[in-house]
Design a protein around this motif. Structure first.
Motif, short mmCIF file in Angstrom:
data_model
loop_
_atom_site.label_atom_id
_atom_site.label_comp_id
_atom_site.label_asym_id
_atom_site.label_seq_id
_atom_site.Cartn_x
_atom_site.Cartn_y
_atom_site.Cartn_z
N LEU A 5 3.69 13.65 22.67
CA LEU A 5 3.66 14.67 21.63
C LEU A 5 2.87 14.20 20.41
O LEU A 5 2.12 14.98 19.81
N LEU A 49 0.11 16.89 19.17
CA LEU A 49 0.42 17.79 18.06
C LEU A 49 -0.56 17.62 16.91
O LEU A 49 -0.75 16.51 16.40
N CYS A 103 7.96 17.78 27.85
CA CYS A 103 6.88 17.59 26.87
C CYS A 103 6.11 18.89 26.67
O CYS A 103 5.78 19.28 25.54
N SER A 156 5.90 20.85 23.16
CA SER A 156 4.57 21.00 22.57
C SER A 156 4.32 22.45 22.18
O SER A 156 3.81 22.74 21.07
N CYS A 194 6.74 23.50 19.19
CA CYS A 194 6.32 22.98 17.89
C CYS A 194 5.20 23.81 17.28
O CYS A 194 4.94 23.70 16.07
#
Length: 348
Positions: A200, A204, A337, A341, A344
């Motif tokens: 991440l 990100l 994940c 992802s 977020c």
């Protein structure tokens, strides 16, 4: 195509597993995690409780999301050393001696690491020997076993082996194994989740809100790191990454589908947050299972129970042999994940 390359994910987990991190003595894995964060160019630090934290600044810094994955592992802790040099231990976290079996363990001394053999005694015995009852009548407990190092008590003292010294499975026994699309290893709980944090951190960029990626300390002995972090840092939403035990009592299938928890031993998770995660998973065609667990807690449920956060969730990957030689599908880890992802990047 999987969201994460399985070979790369396997290698990342392996590197983390091969760095010891018993609760409260996590320096070895800390160095690796902090180097990984530095290589990715993200802001990162170790706090006073031993948490390794990376911050991904968001467009709106008035709101924050934290994702935790504990970096500590279970094992044993030295209780006593006899004059003959025999090491007596008790559990550290939810560890059981019969899970490890007789074999090499590492004693992490203050000045040196010494390997020894977790020992249960001989089997070619009669009822005149105390070991006989463990063959037929009773479960083996930590007070019934010992560690043979063939060192004198003075040699152990020189290495800094003392009451309080941490004991973990020997490194040469820790090397993970690939079983098709599965990984088998000690300490997937929770090194596989730390691998998700690192993935991440790599992916990100400019999320809508501030995101904290927390490799939390001392979770196995009471979520101490997460409680400290959530006390010091105001967090609006907390999501813990975890393993999820596969057992006949739970309606969980092995494979690629992560598990979202509704409740564990510490209480219920936030239903609205769970619905948001389900909606993101559904829109991306990510399979997701729901479960309620017993004899289980996470950074998220413990922090919410003590009033440190208002909204918390726990996302996990199905795992066989939890707190032992664990087996999990790499696809479930990758899907955790992938889901986080995407989550977020959503407005909360």
């Amino acid at each position: 195509m999987p969201f994460l390359n399985y070979d790369r994910l396997f290698d990342s987990i392996t590197e983390l597993v091969m760095h010891h991190s018993p609760s409260g003595m996590e320096t070895e894995v800390d160095r690796l995690i902090m180097q990984k964060f530095a290589d990715l160019g993200v802001e990162a630090w170790l706090d006073e409780a031993g948490n390794a934290i990376a911050k991904i600044p968001g467009i709106d810094s008035s709101y924050s999301l934290a994702i935790t994955a504990h970096k500590d592992e279970i094992g044993a802790i030295v209780k006593n050393i006899t004059p003959e040099g025999r090491v007596e231990v008790q559990r550290l976290g939810g560890a059981f001696p019969w899970v490890y079996g007789e074999g090499v363990v590492d004693l992490l001394g203050d000045r040196a690491t010494i390997s020894g053999i977790l020992s249960f005694g001989s089997r070619h015995v009669s009822h005149q020997s105390p070991q006989k009852v463990y063959q037929e009548e009773k479960a083996l407990k930590w007070e019934d076993v010992w560690i043979e190092t063939k060192c004198t008590s003075q040699q152990l003292e020189t290495a800094g082996i003392r009451p309080g010294t941490r004991v973990v499975v020997g490194k040469h026994r820790k090397q993970p194994i690939r079983l098709q699309d599965y990984i088998g290893s000690y300490t997937l709980d929770n090194k596989a989740s730390v691998a998700i944090l690192l993935a991440l951190a790599e992916r990100l960029q400019n999320p809508p809100v501030d995101v904290y990626l927390v490799a939390s300390a001392k979770e196995e002995v009471g979520a101490i790191g997460a409680l400290y972090f959530t006390q010091q840092q105001k967090i609006d939403v907390l999501i813990a990454l975890e393993i999820c035990p596969l057992s006949s009592e739970y309606p969980i299938d092995d494979g690629e589908a992560p598990v979202l928890l509704s409740q564990d031993s510490y209480g219920i998770y936030d239903e609205r947050l769970n619905l948001q995660l389900q909606e993101v998973a559904q829109s991306a065609n990510i399979p997701l299972q729901m479960a309620i667990l017993n004899s289980f807690g996470s950074d998220a449920s413990i922090a919410m129970k003590f009033g440190h956060v208002a909204k918390a969730a726990c996302l996990a990957f199905p795992t066989q042999n939890t707190h032992g030689y664990e087996i999990a599908h790499l696809g479930a880890i990758a899907n955790c994940c992938h889901l986080l992802s995407l989550f977020c990047q959503t407005r909360m």
